[in-house]
Structure formats: structure tokens, C-alpha cells
Write an enzyme that holds these catalytic residues in place. Structure first.
Site, PDB file in Angstrom:
ATOM      1  CG  ASP A  33      27.548  39.177  31.515  1.00 23.98           C
ATOM      2  OD1 ASP A  33      26.499  39.460  32.428  1.00 23.98           O
ATOM      3  OD2 ASP A  33      28.615  38.595  31.763  1.00 23.98           O
ATOM      4  CG  LEU A  83      15.586  33.179  33.050  1.00 26.32           C
ATOM      5  CD1 LEU A  83      15.436  34.598  33.368  1.00 26.32           C
ATOM      6  CD2 LEU A  83      14.025  32.625  32.976  1.00 26.32           C
ATOM      7  CD  GLU A 111       9.883  38.982  37.956  1.00 26.45           C
ATOM      8  OE1 GLU A 111      10.882  38.584  38.733  1.00 26.45           O
ATOM      9  OE2 GLU A 111       8.575  38.691  37.803  1.00 26.45           O
ATOM     10  CE  LYS A 113      19.089  37.285  33.474  1.00 26.29           C
ATOM     11  NZ  LYS A 113      20.474  37.258  34.181  1.00 26.29           N
ATOM     12  CG  ASP A 115      24.693  41.456  37.124  1.00 26.46           C
ATOM     13  OD1 ASP A 115      24.831  40.181  37.029  1.00 26.46           O
ATOM     14  OD2 ASP A 115      25.413  42.066  36.379  1.00 26.46           O
ATOM     15  NE  ARG A 134      22.195  28.783  37.650  1.00 30.18           N
ATOM     16  CZ  ARG A 134      22.255  28.083  36.441  1.00 30.18           C
ATOM     17  NH1 ARG A 134      21.291  27.291  36.307  1.00 30.18           N
ATOM     18  NH2 ARG A 134      23.274  28.157  35.524  1.00 30.18           N
ATOM     19  CE1 TYR A 223      15.082  34.345  40.568  1.00 32.88           C
ATOM     20  CE2 TYR A 223      16.135  36.464  41.226  1.00 32.88           C
ATOM     21  CZ  TYR A 223      16.106  35.207  40.764  1.00 32.88           C
ATOM     22  OH  TYR A 223      17.362  34.369  40.774  1.00 32.88           O
ATOM     23  CE  LYS A 286      10.375  35.466  36.821  1.00 33.05           C
ATOM     24  NZ  LYS A 286      10.676  35.797  38.220  1.00 33.05           N
ATOM     25  CE  LYS A 310      22.690  38.926  29.609  1.00 33.98           C
ATOM     26  NZ  LYS A 310      23.424  38.140  30.610  1.00 33.98           N
ATOM     27  CB  CYS A 404      61.835  49.298  29.735  1.00 34.34           C
ATOM     28  SG  CYS A 404      61.210  49.268  31.266  1.00 34.34           S
ATOM     29  CB  CYS A 407      65.121  50.082  33.222  1.00 35.71           C
ATOM     30  SG  CYS A 407      64.551  48.601  31.978  1.00 35.71           S
ATOM     31  CB  CYS A 422      60.983  45.530  29.963  1.00 36.15           C
ATOM     32  SG  CYS A 422      62.687  45.735  30.876  1.00 36.15           S
ATOM     33  CB  CYS A 428      63.371  46.433  35.067  1.00 31.65           C
ATOM     34  SG  CYS A 428      61.931  47.438  34.539  1.00 31.65           S
TER      35      CYS A 428
HETATM   36  S1  IVH Z   1      13.192  34.003  37.347  1.00 27.87           S
HETATM   37  C1  IVH Z   1      13.232  29.278  35.800  1.00 27.87           C
HETATM   38  N1  IVH Z   1      13.489  36.283  37.887  1.00 27.87           N
HETATM   39  O1  IVH Z   1      18.759  35.244  35.982  1.00 27.87           O
HETATM   40  C2  IVH Z   1      13.919  30.656  35.789  1.00 27.87           C
HETATM   41  N2  IVH Z   1      15.560  35.238  37.526  1.00 27.87           N
HETATM   42  O2  IVH Z   1      19.409  33.534  33.475  1.00 27.87           O
HETATM   43  C3  IVH Z   1      13.853  31.341  37.180  1.00 27.87           C
HETATM   44  N3  IVH Z   1      17.619  36.358  37.609  1.00 27.87           N
HETATM   45  O3  IVH Z   1      19.433  31.997  37.537  1.00 27.87           O
HETATM   46  C4  IVH Z   1      14.721  32.447  37.459  1.00 27.87           C
HETATM   47  N4  IVH Z   1      16.801  38.392  38.204  1.00 27.87           N
HETATM   48  O4  IVH Z   1      19.876  34.058  38.849  1.00 27.87           O
HETATM   49  C5  IVH Z   1      14.280  35.202  37.390  1.00 27.87           C
HETATM   50  N5  IVH Z   1      13.571  38.650  38.385  1.00 27.87           N
HETATM   51  C6  IVH Z   1      14.237  37.543  38.127  1.00 27.87           C
HETATM   52  C7  IVH Z   1      15.599  37.583  38.213  1.00 27.87           C
HETATM   53  C8  IVH Z   1      16.354  36.089  37.717  1.00 27.87           C
HETATM   54  C9  IVH Z   1      17.947  37.660  38.006  1.00 27.87           C
HETATM   55  C10 IVH Z   1      18.886  35.465  37.333  1.00 27.87           C
HETATM   56  C11 IVH Z   1      18.686  34.039  38.195  1.00 27.87           C
HETATM   57  C12 IVH Z   1      18.755  33.104  37.249  1.00 27.87           C
HETATM   58  C13 IVH Z   1      19.366  33.855  36.054  1.00 27.87           C
HETATM   59  C14 IVH Z   1      18.663  33.181  34.554  1.00 27.87           C
END
Ligand code: IVH
Length: 694
Positions: A33, A83, A111, A113, A115, A134, A223, A286, A310, A404, A407, A422, A428
Site C-alpha cells: 500500500d 478518505l 479510531e 483504521k 484493514d 462499497r 464505524y 474524524k 497510515k 539450472c 537439470c 531454464c 527439467c
Molecule cells: S470512516 C466517509 N472509519 O477506510 C469516510 N473508515 O480509506 C467513511 N476504514 O472505505 C469512512 N477503518 O473501508 C472510517 N475507523 C474507520 C475505518 C475506515 C477502516 C476504511 C473504510 C473506508 C476506507 C477509506
């Protein structure tokens, strides 16, 4: 010569498009990422500095899509935005300063994030009615049946103070324990492994069978709430209330008032997340109060009241002990590093990929070096650098092998290819076994009961030397082999027999021609319709097929020029494999002589489904609007230019429903102009106006 800005922009766009496809469409990322985001940031910067190179199709202009054709496509009531993200604390501080300048001192919610893969759940009168992925942010896939199997998601809510109708959004996650269990099982069954828990969660959610989903141990944390009658006027209060209704809400959210508090939260979780049982890749910050959120509003694709910070991929420093060389089914040589075992992102790492000779030379990696290993999106971690300050005085540059390792045949390089090969295809061992194993794969001939181990056993017993030998096997020969017995012998023979019905495009893929993957095989099959036509095609004819370039064409020519391959093909033909594409069955001829163009996004069908329906009823699909077009099936977001051209040429626009009526055989309701979508509906792009979300 240095690259010009335009060349760099083009290169970045091309690479981002490629990796976007790998990530969102194939679920098989090749880079981390971090690497992806760095390229995206560079492109964003260059585009800002050079508006003259603006392009509406640039990867910076879109949010990726995860839509597949198999699930019903539905429109999101509120678009699912992404985001903005950053890896830099300085940028995060600028974000907070900007907000405070605009609206004054305010409250933030920090909060984790998560994955996984995003989901939007709709509840009506306390019961789950719909779950949608989504997708492209405007339309997603209806995966309700699959989501109902996830135990963390309440089907019926607790209490009685929830709004009559609302949406709650969150992340479907695969905890590490479920992920390890799943990959262990897949390895034992000879199935391809998932690269990481995120891909495993997304892949699982799109399974055709919800019973399979139920067994995969998915989890879900919510969330965000959306709806008209939420009980409170802040994110924090509502999301905590939702916990009472039975949702799984993170225990790790905090209200922060200052930059220092936010930094502290990030510092804590950069380390703390290593001990969590599920994957996270950052922190989301947020603005808490909805009134403040409304005042800040949205850009085209993200809210201006939230940002993701991130975490960098975890790195570890360890010693490079030795390098092994693996030989793939095409003869490609992959160097693999053996490392002093080291703990990285929850697992012990002993091996890492090194890609090819050039990468080793570029990083000047030497045996005995202390090297940095990193886990990106891949299964096997990779070496990202060398700690030169710790290099032993007597170290020598690494020398790549010239023959190789299996072989002994001298290795070759092909023009434009970074890998060594090879060339001893027919003698082989790993190449022979690799080709047979590829041939029996689920996506190829799907010969059940024959796993990697059984193939090796058959090879060692001298029963098979190539894919054609499979069709000469007899149950009596198999039953006497160790671990087999009558029943499994019969099962294997039965599924070999059944593979004779596998459609041509998969047979073509199964042959294992270099560069002819699943998609290329589909294009070839669609264009040439028979193996003989592919075999007899000249390079010029081959590149006429969609997506086939000179490199693939050359590889196809080489494959069929080989005497050994031609003998195998003849034996497969004798065995009765499908060497011709099935003729498409016409369901009716109601559209015979009619030309269609499909434009926009639809409620009930994907564009490919619509195209198939047109052909199945005798109609033809055209790519562009011209005087030859009889009908345009118009969905949402049809481009204004197309619309104008259609109007100028007087081409009839029909809706998806009208099209369905046309082919349903019930043509009595000749539609009136009022039923046709208006220009207004067609270019409504469903982006929220400021403050509309809450
Ligand atoms: S809020 C309008 N909160 O991150 C934005 N997103 O890059 C609403 N994600 O599509 C998202 N943890 O899949 C929010 N605590 C969190 C999150 C979160 C993971 C993901 C979510 C979103 C992506 C945005």
C-alpha cells in the site's frame, strides 16, 4: 536522458492503473500500500503543478471499483466515499490546523483504521434488510446473503430506541487466526493462497456460496452511522449508542481535543496494533460534531472532516544466510532468500523473495549482509534494502547462477525480460511437474482428487510424463499406489473423464503457454473460436485479437512450433478435449438486425450481462454512438457528450426496464417518450451536497 514531466506522469498513470487492477479486480496486489500511495501522491503533485496535462481518466480521478458481475448491483442511498490519507505527521497537523482555522477549536474522534473490506448495512424496523459493498462508491454489490452469515453482525437489533430506518457502515475483517487457518487448508488442498487478510475478507464476501462464507470466520466492526433520524448530533454519541443496539463497535476510540493528544494516540497504536488479533493499517481522525462536519463538507471523493494517517509497513533487520533458486513451470528462475528467523507483523519470517538478478544487483545484496525485510501485500515478505554499515569486511558481490539448479542446462535471458529461464522445457523436473499441476488447477481443467502430491506420485511411478498421459491412466494403475486405493482411484479417473467437457477457453489456459493467462485465453478463444485457428494464425493475425500484443503472439507461435507440444495437442484431441468454442445459443431473434450501445450504470444488470442478453436475442453491440445505432440503453451517469450525440442523431434512448420488456416476449407496452430517461436523470452523478450525509 532524464524523463520529461509528461513521460513521468504517463509512467505513473500506467503503473497505477496496472496496480489498481491487480488490487481491486484481481485481489492479488504486487506492491505494498505504501508503494502504491507514494506513486499516487507523486502523480497528484505533478498533476497539480502541471494542469496542462490534466486527464479525466487519470487514476487520481477515480475511486477503485470492486464490482463483480455475479451480485445484484444496487445504488447507495448515501455515496460511500473514501478518505484522504497521509503517512506524514506534518501533513496531519496541517489538516488539523486548516480545520481549526475554518471552524475554530473542535473535538476529534481518533479510531483505528481497520484493514478489511467496507460494508454498508441497512436496518429497517430493527432488522437487517440489505448489505452492500462499497463498489465504485455510488453502486455496490448486494451481498446480504453472505453478510447474514457473519456472526458479529446483528440480524435483529436490541432495545427499541433505534431509528425506523438507518444505515451503518463498517469493515468486514478476517482476524489473523481465521486467515492462518484458511490458508493452511488451502495449501493442503493445493489451492492458491490469499496474500493477506484484507484480500481474504474481500474474496470471501464475494463467494457464490454463503455456506462457504459462514465457515471462514469473518468479523465486522462498525464505524459510521447514516440516516435522517439519528438520536444524537455527534459521531461519538451515536456510534456508542449503536453498541447498545448490538453492533460491534471498536473499544479503542478516543475523543481528542489537541494535536498532542492525537499524536499520542497514533504513537500508542503504531506499537499497540501489533498485539491486536486483526489487521489495522492506520488511524482515522474524524471531526466529531455533525454540525462541524456539515460546515466542512466534502470534496468530490472524500469528506473534508476526516483523514486517515497510515502506518508504515513494519520492517525488520536480519541476516541473509543463503539464496535458493526455484524453477517455475515456464522455466523462470526465482531467487529466494533464506534469512535468520525474525519476528515481523505477528509471524516469524525465514524466507523472502528477491525477484530477479537485476534487483539483487541494484540493491547490491550479498550473503552475510544485514537486510531489511518488509511485508507488503504479498504472501512472502521482500527485501527492501541493505544496512551497509554492518557489511562484513570480506563480503563479495553476489553472483547469479548461470545454469539450472535442477537439470544443469545453461540459463537464458529473453529480450525485455528481467528473469533468467531454464530452456530445458521437456526434461527439467519442476517444469514438467509445474505444467501438469497448472493443467489440473480448478481454473484450468479442474481435475478434482489430483493434488500436487498425487501428481508427484504419478510422476515418480513413471505413469505420467506430460498432460496427455493423464488421459491414458486406468483406475487399476492408480489403485495400487501408496495412499490411493480403489475409491480415490475411481474418483480421479472420473474427474479426468469429466474434464473432457471443460470449455475451450479453459483448455487453452490449461496448456500453460507462457503469457497466456486466464483472461488472455478468454480473448483468444472468443476471437479464434478453435484451437486449430489459434495454431494456424500468423503473428499478424494473433495481434488482431483483443489484448494480444507481439510478446504474447511470439510466445504462442513458439509454443506451437515445438514438435513435442504438437504431439501432446494431437493426443489431447484424440482424448476428446474441447478444442472449439461452444456456439452461443440464441434464446430468441427479437433483436435481430438491431444495433445497441450501452452507456452508464444500471440497477439490475452489469454491462457485460446486458451485452450477453443483447447477443442471446440476436442483437449486436456497438462500441460508439453512430448513425448505425438503433437503441442506446441508458443508465445512470451516461456521459453528456454521448447523450448530445444521441439526441443529434435522433437515436432512441431506452431504460434498462424497457430493454427487459423488449426481450421478455411481452411487447404489448410500446413505451412512450415520458418513460424514457431524461437528460437530467442521466447525468445526475449522485455526489452528496454539503451536509446531505447526516
Ligand atoms: S470512516 C466517509 N472509519 O477506510 C469516510 N473508515 O480509506 C467513511 N476504514 O472505505 C469512512 N477503518 O473501508 C472510517 N475507523 C474507520 C475505518 C475506515 C477502516 C476504511 C473504510 C473506508 C476506507 C477509506
Amino acid at each position: 536522458m532524464d524523463m520529461t514531466v509528461k513521460e513521468r506522469i504517463d509512467e505513473l498513470r500506467q503503473q497505477l492503473n496496472y496496480h489498481n487492477h491487480k488490487y481491486y479486480v484481481e485481489n492479488a496486489p504486487e506492491i505494498s500500500d505504501y508503494g502504491f500511495d507514494m506513486m499516487m501522491h507523486e502523480l497528484q503533485r505533478l498533476e497539480e503543478e502541471h494542469p496542462e496535462y490534466d486527464d479525466p481518466n487519470s487514476p487520481t480521478k477515480r475511486v477503485g471499483s470492486d464490482r463483480t458481475v455475479d451480485f445484484k448491483t444496487v445504488a447507495h442511498r448515501f455515496p460511500m466515499l473514501s478518505l484522504g490519507n497521509t503517512y506524514s505527521l506534518d501533513e496531519l497537523h496541517e489538516f488539523i490546523d486548516r480545520i481549526e482555522k475554518e471552524i475554530g477549536q473542535t473535538e476529534f474522534v481518533c479510531e483505528l483504521k481497520f484493514d478489511g473490506t467496507a460494508i454498508s448495512l441497512t436496518y429497517e424496523n430493527g432488522r437487517l434488510t440489505q448489505a452492500v459493498t462499497r463498489g465504485d462508491g455510488t453502486y455496490g454489490d448486494d451481498v446480504t446473503a453472505n453478510v447474514r452469515t457473519i456472526r458479529a453482525i446483528p440480524l435483529v437489533l436490541q432495545g427499541n430506541d433505534y431509528p425506523a430506518m438507518f444505515e451503518i457502515r463498517g469493515e468486514i475483517l478476517m482476524p489473523y487466526a481465521s486467515f492462518d487457518k484458511l490458508n493452511t487448508e488451502r495449501e493442503a488442498n493445493g489451492e492458491p493462497l490469499f496474500a493477506n487478510p484484507r484480500n481474504a475478507a474481500a474474496g470471501t464476501l464475494k463467494q457464490q456460496s454463503s455456506a462457504v462464507v459462514a465457515k471462514r470466520g469473518l468479523d465486522c466492526t462498525l464505524y459510521q452511522l447514516a440516516g435522517d433520524n439519528l438520536p444524537f448530533d455527534s459521531h461519538w454519541d451515536n456510534i456508542n449508542k449503536a453498541r447498545e443496539w448490538g453492533f460491534k463497535i471498536s473499544e479503542y476510540m478516543r475523543i481528542c481535543h489537541t494535536v498532542d493528544e492525537i499524536d499520542e494516540y497514533i504513537r500508542y497504536w503504531d506499537e499497540g496494533r501489533k498485539h491486536l488479533p486483526f489487521p489495522t493499517d492506520g488511524v482515522v481522525i474524524k471531526v466529531n460534531r455533525y454540525a462541524d462536519q456539515r460546515a466542512l463538507g466534502f470534496t468530490a471523493k472524500a469528506p473534508r472532516w476526516a483523514v486517515a494517517y497510515k502506518f508504515k509497513a513494519e520492517q525488520a533487520l536480519t541476516t541473509l544466510l543463503s539464496v535458493d533458486f526455484q524453477v517455475g513451470r515456464t522455466g523462470a528462475i526465482t531467487p529466494v532468500a533464506n534469512l535468520e528467523p525474525v519476528l515481523l507483523a505477528g509471524t516469524t519470517v525465514k524466507r523472502a523473495t528477491l525477484h530477479n538478478a537485476e534487483q539483487i544487483a541494484q540493491l547490491d545484496i550479498r550473503i552475510g549482509d544485514k537486510v531489511y525485510v518488509e511485508k507488503g501485500g504479498e504472501i512472502i515478505p521482500k527485501i527492501t534494502g541493505v544496512e551497509l554499515s554492518e557489511r562484513p569486511a570480506d563480503s563479495k558481490p553476489f553472483e547469479f547462477i548461470t545454469a539450472c539448479p535442477v537439470c544443469g542446462t545453461p540459463l537464458v535471458r529473453y529480450e525485455g525480460e528481467a528473469k533468467h529461464y531454464c530452456p530445458n522445457q521437456n526434461h527439467c523436473r519442476p517444469q514438467i511437474l509445474g505444467r501438469i499441476i497448472h493443467f489440473i488447477r480448478r481454473k484450468a481443467m479442474d481435475i478434482e482428487g489430483l493434488g500436487e502430491e498425487t501428481v508427484e506420485l504419478l510422476f515418480e511411478s513413471g505413469l505420467i510424463r506430460n498432460i496427455a498421459d493423464l488421459y491414458d491412466l486406468k483406475a487399476s494403475q492408480l489403485a495400487v499406489l501408496p495412499r490411493l486405493g480403489d475409491k480415490s482411484a475411481e474418483n480421479i479417473i472420473r474427474s479426468i473423464e469429466e474434464s473432457k467437457r471443460v470449455p475451450f477457453q479453459r483448455v487453452l489456459f490449461a496448456l500453460g503457454i507462457r503469457f497466456v493467462g486466464e483472461t488472455t485465453a478468454k480473448y483468444l478463444a472468443a476471437h479464434f473460436r478453435s484451437l486449430d485457428a489459434v495454431m494456424n494464425a500468423s503473428p499478424e493475425e494473433l495481434i488482431q485479437a483483443e489484448e494480444i500484443g507481439p510478446k504474447i503472439a511470439e510466445s504462442i507461435i513458439d509454443y506451437f512450433a515445438d514438435e513435442g507440444n504438437r504431439t501432446i495437442i494431437e493426443r489431447l484431441r484424440q482424448a476428446g478435449l474441447q478444442f472449439e468454442a461452444e456456439t452461443r445459443e440464441l434464446r430468441s431473434e427479437v433483436l435481430s438486425g438491431k444495433n445497441f450501445v450501452i452507456s452508464g450504470v444500471f440497477e439490475n444488470h452489469s454491462r457485460d450481462q446486458l451485452k450477453e442478453m443483447i447477443e442471446a436475442h440476436g442483437g449486436k453491440n456497438l462500441a460508439a454512438v453512430s448513425a448505425n445505432v438503433d437503441y442506446i440503453i441508458a443508465g445512470r451517469n451516461m456521459g453528456p457528450a454521448k447523450l448530445q450525440k444521441a439526441q443529434k442523431l435522433g437515436i432512441r434512448l431506452i431504460s434498462e426496464t424497457e430493454f427487459e420488456e423488449m426481450i421478455s416476449g411481452d411487447n404489448t407496452t410500446e413505451s412512450t417518450s415520458e418513460q424514457q430517461p431524461t437528460a437530467d436523470e442521466n447525468i445526475n452523478n449522485n455526489v452528496p451536497r454539503q451536509g446531505e450525509l447526516f
